[in-house]
Design a protein around this motif. Structure first.
Motif, PDB file in Angstrom:
ATOM      1  N   PHE B  11       0.853  -1.192   0.000  1.00  0.00           N
ATOM      2  CA  PHE B  11       0.000   0.000   0.000  1.00  0.00           C
ATOM      3  C   PHE B  11       0.884   1.235   0.000  1.00  0.00           C
ATOM      4  O   PHE B  11       1.749   1.383   0.850  1.00  0.00           O
ATOM      5  CB  PHE B  11      -0.912   0.037   1.230  1.00  0.00           C
ATOM      6  CG  PHE B  11      -2.074  -0.898   1.131  1.00  0.00           C
ATOM      7  CD1 PHE B  11      -3.123  -0.642   0.275  1.00  0.00           C
ATOM      8  CD2 PHE B  11      -2.116  -2.046   1.919  1.00  0.00           C
ATOM      9  CE1 PHE B  11      -4.197  -1.503   0.185  1.00  0.00           C
ATOM     10  CE2 PHE B  11      -3.191  -2.915   1.835  1.00  0.00           C
ATOM     11  CZ  PHE B  11      -4.234  -2.650   0.973  1.00  0.00           C
ATOM     12  N   THR B  13       0.902   4.851   0.674  1.00  0.00           N
ATOM     13  CA  THR B  13       0.173   6.004   1.191  1.00  0.00           C
ATOM     14  C   THR B  13       1.109   7.194   1.175  1.00  0.00           C
ATOM     15  O   THR B  13       2.299   7.044   0.914  1.00  0.00           O
ATOM     16  CB  THR B  13      -0.350   5.750   2.616  1.00  0.00           C
ATOM     17  OG1 THR B  13       0.722   5.272   3.397  1.00  0.00           O
ATOM     18  CG2 THR B  13      -1.462   4.731   2.599  1.00  0.00           C
ATOM     19  N   ARG B  16       3.950   6.787   3.883  1.00  0.00           N
ATOM     20  CA  ARG B  16       4.700   5.550   4.075  1.00  0.00           C
ATOM     21  C   ARG B  16       4.262   4.505   3.079  1.00  0.00           C
ATOM     22  O   ARG B  16       3.243   4.624   2.419  1.00  0.00           O
ATOM     23  CB  ARG B  16       4.506   5.037   5.515  1.00  0.00           C
ATOM     24  CG  ARG B  16       3.074   4.677   5.763  1.00  0.00           C
ATOM     25  CD  ARG B  16       2.709   4.651   7.225  1.00  0.00           C
ATOM     26  NE  ARG B  16       1.298   4.298   7.272  1.00  0.00           N
ATOM     27  CZ  ARG B  16       0.824   3.168   7.788  1.00  0.00           C
ATOM     28  NH1 ARG B  16       1.617   2.308   8.357  1.00  0.00           N
ATOM     29  NH2 ARG B  16      -0.458   2.914   7.752  1.00  0.00           N
ATOM     30  N   VAL B  18       3.424   0.499   2.956  1.00  0.00           N
ATOM     31  CA  VAL B  18       3.169  -0.641   3.831  1.00  0.00           C
ATOM     32  C   VAL B  18       3.203  -1.916   3.006  1.00  0.00           C
ATOM     33  O   VAL B  18       2.484  -2.044   2.016  1.00  0.00           O
ATOM     34  CB  VAL B  18       1.786  -0.515   4.505  1.00  0.00           C
ATOM     35  CG1 VAL B  18       1.559  -1.680   5.448  1.00  0.00           C
ATOM     36  CG2 VAL B  18       1.678   0.805   5.232  1.00  0.00           C
ATOM     37  N   ALA B  20       1.786  -4.987   3.074  1.00  0.00           N
ATOM     38  CA  ALA B  20       0.692  -5.612   3.815  1.00  0.00           C
ATOM     39  C   ALA B  20       0.745  -7.136   3.702  1.00  0.00           C
ATOM     40  O   ALA B  20       0.399  -7.852   4.638  1.00  0.00           O
ATOM     41  CB  ALA B  20      -0.647  -5.096   3.310  1.00  0.00           C
ATOM     42  N   SER B  40      -3.744  -8.402  14.558  1.00  0.00           N
ATOM     43  CA  SER B  40      -4.310  -7.285  13.819  1.00  0.00           C
ATOM     44  C   SER B  40      -3.259  -6.678  12.896  1.00  0.00           C
ATOM     45  O   SER B  40      -2.106  -6.509  13.281  1.00  0.00           O
ATOM     46  CB  SER B  40      -4.799  -6.240  14.822  1.00  0.00           C
ATOM     47  OG  SER B  40      -5.517  -5.268  14.145  1.00  0.00           O
ATOM     48  N   GLY B  41      -3.643  -6.403  11.674  1.00  0.00           N
ATOM     49  CA  GLY B  41      -2.727  -5.747  10.744  1.00  0.00           C
ATOM     50  C   GLY B  41      -1.847  -6.703   9.957  1.00  0.00           C
ATOM     51  O   GLY B  41      -0.944  -6.265   9.246  1.00  0.00           O
ATOM     52  N   CYS B  42      -2.100  -8.014  10.057  1.00  0.00           N
ATOM     53  CA  CYS B  42      -1.236  -8.955   9.344  1.00  0.00           C
ATOM     54  C   CYS B  42      -1.720  -9.197   7.921  1.00  0.00           C
ATOM     55  O   CYS B  42      -1.156 -10.021   7.198  1.00  0.00           O
ATOM     56  CB  CYS B  42      -1.121 -10.266  10.106  1.00  0.00           C
ATOM     57  SG  CYS B  42      -2.662 -11.169  10.168  1.00  0.00           S
ATOM     58  N   GLY B  43      -2.765  -8.515   7.501  1.00  0.00           N
ATOM     59  CA  GLY B  43      -3.156  -8.593   6.097  1.00  0.00           C
ATOM     60  C   GLY B  43      -4.268  -9.579   5.780  1.00  0.00           C
ATOM     61  O   GLY B  43      -4.496  -9.893   4.615  1.00  0.00           O
ATOM     62  N   LYS B  44      -4.999 -10.032   6.788  1.00  0.00           N
ATOM     63  CA  LYS B  44      -6.068 -11.010   6.548  1.00  0.00           C
ATOM     64  C   LYS B  44      -7.165 -10.429   5.659  1.00  0.00           C
ATOM     65  O   LYS B  44      -7.575 -11.048   4.676  1.00  0.00           O
ATOM     66  CB  LYS B  44      -6.694 -11.455   7.892  1.00  0.00           C
ATOM     67  CG  LYS B  44      -5.697 -11.976   8.898  1.00  0.00           C
ATOM     68  CD  LYS B  44      -6.366 -12.405  10.185  1.00  0.00           C
ATOM     69  CE  LYS B  44      -7.003 -11.267  10.968  1.00  0.00           C
ATOM     70  NZ  LYS B  44      -6.028 -10.344  11.586  1.00  0.00           N
TER      71      LYS B  44
HETATM   72  N1  ATP Z   1      -6.483   0.918   1.773  1.00  0.00           N
HETATM   73  C1  ATP Z   1      -5.322   0.881   2.472  1.00  0.00           C
HETATM   74  N2  ATP Z   1      -4.413   1.869   2.348  1.00  0.00           N
HETATM   75  C2  ATP Z   1      -3.278   1.823   3.034  1.00  0.00           C
HETATM   76  N3  ATP Z   1      -2.917   0.845   3.882  1.00  0.00           N
HETATM   77  C3  ATP Z   1      -3.771  -0.166   4.048  1.00  0.00           C
HETATM   78  C4  ATP Z   1      -5.033  -0.203   3.361  1.00  0.00           C
HETATM   79  N4  ATP Z   1      -5.677  -1.332   3.723  1.00  0.00           N
HETATM   80  C5  ATP Z   1      -4.866  -1.966   4.602  1.00  0.00           C
HETATM   81  N5  ATP Z   1      -3.726  -1.280   4.806  1.00  0.00           N
HETATM   82  C6  ATP Z   1      -2.617  -1.683   5.660  1.00  0.00           C
HETATM   83  O1  ATP Z   1      -2.295  -3.018   5.368  1.00  0.00           O
HETATM   84  C7  ATP Z   1      -2.031  -3.746   6.546  1.00  0.00           C
HETATM   85  C8  ATP Z   1      -2.934  -4.955   6.622  1.00  0.00           C
HETATM   86  O2  ATP Z   1      -4.268  -4.533   6.805  1.00  0.00           O
HETATM   87  P1  ATP Z   1      -5.478  -5.532   6.930  1.00  0.00           P
HETATM   88  O3  ATP Z   1      -6.694  -4.716   7.076  1.00  0.00           O
HETATM   89  O4  ATP Z   1      -5.438  -6.492   5.819  1.00  0.00           O
HETATM   90  O5  ATP Z   1      -5.154  -6.275   8.291  1.00  0.00           O
HETATM   91  P2  ATP Z   1      -6.034  -7.342   9.091  1.00  0.00           P
HETATM   92  O6  ATP Z   1      -5.194  -8.544   9.287  1.00  0.00           O
HETATM   93  O7  ATP Z   1      -7.331  -7.542   8.447  1.00  0.00           O
HETATM   94  O8  ATP Z   1      -6.223  -6.623  10.484  1.00  0.00           O
HETATM   95  P3  ATP Z   1      -7.468  -6.685  11.480  1.00  0.00           P
HETATM   96  O9  ATP Z   1      -7.396  -8.019  12.124  1.00  0.00           O
HETATM   97  O10 ATP Z   1      -7.206  -5.584  12.444  1.00  0.00           O
HETATM   98  O11 ATP Z   1      -8.705  -6.481  10.667  1.00  0.00           O
HETATM   99  C9  ATP Z   1      -2.201  -2.768   7.701  1.00  0.00           C
HETATM  100  O12 ATP Z   1      -0.933  -2.309   8.084  1.00  0.00           O
HETATM  101  C10 ATP Z   1      -3.006  -1.658   7.115  1.00  0.00           C
HETATM  102  O13 ATP Z   1      -2.641  -0.440   7.722  1.00  0.00           O
END
Ligand code: ATP
Ligand code: MG
Lengths: 275, 255
Positions: B11, B13, B16, B18, B20, B40-44
């Motif tokens: 991603f 932004t 930064r 990321v 993901a 949380s935040g591992c990209g699921k």
């Molecule tokens: N549209 C986006 N723009 C920028 N960064 C993003 C976007 N969507 C996700 N990210 C980043 O990608 C990473 C993974 O996000 P994701 O939502 O897939 O995590 P997750 O495992 O579903 O977390 P959670 O369990 O909290 O829902 C995070 O660091 C998030 O900040």
């Protein structure tokens, strides 16, 4: 005594205050305040020159006079027609262009300087130009109403479309809506609260546009009456016309509120929720 | 049936970049119930959206029945964590959305939507506005909306995350029953290890920074699982301990 009766006695039903609040509790204080105000106004007539403020009783008397001899309604009817035509075009063009600008960023960037310019300009100043373009005609007055109502309608629609909750659009996308379906079935309905707010502002402004047009472009209807009564120090009649235009505005807003309740009950139903 | 090949997602932004997801590879068989579990935040969510076609991968591809996916898949149903039922439509009209987009004719669409609502036990509220329903009921409508298109794959993103324990357990059992009855492939994202163990045939564990698939476990418990106390089952307990250790939950807790 049975169990139910006992419980009935020991556990009085909680009163549902909000629902049971009667008309008097809700509006009583406003009513009293209005009556006090009218009383003071009436009293002021005892020691002020009636040209300055007139009095409520005189205003009502004068209102009946111009209502009964037909002046008021003849002027009102013609002005009303022009106002509705101008408002109609303002609303239709505002919503259409607003939707396109809200959805397509390029168009937004091209048009928004002009939109912001016109929105920021007090449009009374374009009256001479309108007269040059169109002449001292009915159409000039309609055009003025259009120019005044267009911008709030347009800007509100643009915000409405831009603020459609992202989640709603994603649902539409995920379930396979095409771009046109996304706009028609998700973005526009979601923008309705903004569009209605724009319409409310536009409806208020359309009355102003109508009256100003009748005072400044060609002498007519309510605007003419206000100018004439003002210039001839008939303050009672003057206020009678002001009263009429206020009632007009109240009716406008009530119609819009009714439209919202009747066709968009979900707006009240979801008020205060996160989306 | 579903193949995730070398999928990465960056991603970009303003301030930064990321990473993901980094190089995810996973094969999913027809009829599986696979859960994605991780911090949380591992990209699921990102991976689930890539599978559905809502997000483009930066690298790699998703192959579904031999075809590389591009654009939003017509054969997958998505259950969002935030259900986002459209408030100007009644419950059944919300369920009809996918059918409408597929051009199904009106009365047929209504029939199928009502059937989907029946599967989640909500046909009696078909005509009410969605905001008058409880959170649990709304989530059921979200499931019905996805089921209505008879998806080959059902993607569920923490569907019960916002719900209280009682409702969540009821809905877990309902999903398990739906899966058994419909034999759909289900990909299910959750934070809740017990939920994953109760529902899944396999569990994919993710690590974060960068988000990546770390390990895939088989859940070796008999079905149907609502007929015994899974949480008290020794194999399940051992598995939960293993997962929590593996994801480093224990290590990170300060004592
Ligand atoms: N549209 C986006 N723009 C920028 N960064 C993003 C976007 N969507 C996700 N990210 C980043 O990608 C990473 C993974 O996000 P994701 O939502 O897939 O995590 P997750 O495992 O579903 O977390 P959670 O369990 O909290 O829902 C995070 O660091 C998030 O900040
Ligand atoms: Mg997520």
């Amino acid at each position: 005594m049975s169990q139910a009766e006992l419980e009935g006695q020991t556990l009085p039903r909680p009163r549902r205050r909000k629902d049971q609040e009667g008309w008097w509790q809700k509006h009583g204080i406003s009513l009293v305040a209005v009556l006090v105000f009218l009383g003071l106004w009436q009293l002021s007539g005892l020691f002020l020159n009636p040209i300055l403020l007139s009095t409520p009783v005189a205003v009502i008397r004068d209102w009946f006079q111009i209502a009964l001899n037909g002046y008021l309604f003849i002027g009102l009817l013609e002005g009303f027609r022009e106002m509705l035509i101008g408002l109609f075009f303002g609303v239709v063009v505002g919503i259409t262009v607003g939707i396109l600008m809200g959805r397509y960023q390029a168009l937004d960037r091209i048009l928004s300087p002009y939109v912001n310019f016109f929105n920021a300009t007090p449009l009374i100043v374009i009256i001479p130009l309108v007269i040059i373009w169109i002449g001292i005609t009915v159409n000039a007055r309609i055009f003025l109403v259009f120019m005044i109502t267009l911008w709030p309608m347009l800007l509100n629609t643009v915000s409405g479309i831009k603020n459609v909750p992202k989640g709603y659009m994603e649902v539409g996308q995920a379930f396979g809506f095409s771009e046109r379906e996304l706009i028609r079935k998700v973005a526009i309905p979601a923008a309705v609260p903004y569009i209605l707010a724009g319409a409310r502002v536009a409806a208020g402004l359309s009355i102003i546009g109508m009256i100003v047009g009748e005072m400044e472009i060609s002498f007519f209807g309510l605007g003419m009456m206000l100018s004439t009564y003002g210039a001839s120090f008939q303050t009672g009649h003057f206020f009678a016309v002001v009263l009429t235009s206020s009632i007009f505005g109240i009716v406008n807003v009530s119609i819009l509120k009714w439209i919202q309740r009747r066709w968009f009950p979900w707006i009240a139903g979801t008020a205060g929720q996160n989306t | 049936m579903l193949s995730i090949r070398h999928v990465s997602k960056v991603f970009d932004t303003k301030d930064r970049e990321v990473l993901a997801l980094h190089d995810v590879n996973l094969d999913i068989e027809e009829g599986e119930f696979i859960s994605f579990v991780g911090p949380s935040g591992c990209g699921k969510t990102t991976l689930l959206r890539i599978i559905d076609g809502l997000t483009e991968p930066s690298e790699g591809e998703v192959i579904f029945n031999g075809q590389v996916l591009s654009g939003v898949s017509r054969e997958m149903g998505f259950v969002f964590q935030d259900i986002n039922l459209l408030p100007w439509r009644s419950v059944v009209e919300n369920v009809e959305i996918g059918l409408e987009a597929r051009g199904v004719e009106k009365s047929e669409r209504r029939r199928q939507a009502l059937e989907a609502l029946r599967m989640v036990g909500l046909e009696q509220v078909a005509d009410v506005p969605p905001y008058t329903l409880s959170g649990g009921m709304q989530q059921r409508v979200g499931v019905a909306r996805a089921l209505a298109i008879r998806p080959k794959v059902l993607l569920m993103d923490e569907p019960f995350g916002h719900l209280d324990n009682f409702t969540r357990e009821t809905l877990q059992i309902e999903v398990a029953k739906l899966w058994q009855q419909l034999k759909t492939t289900i990909i299910f994202v959750t934070h809740d290890v017990d939920e994953a163990i109760f529902l899944s045939t396999r569990i994919a564990l993710f690590h974060s920074n960068p988000g990546r698939l770390a390990k895939v476990l088989e859940v070796d418990l008999p079905h149907p699982r609502w007929e015994f106390n899974v949480r008290a089952d020794e194999r399940a307990i051992a598995m939960r301990e293993y997962i929590l250790d593996y994801l480093g939950v224990r290590k990170d807790v300060m004592v």
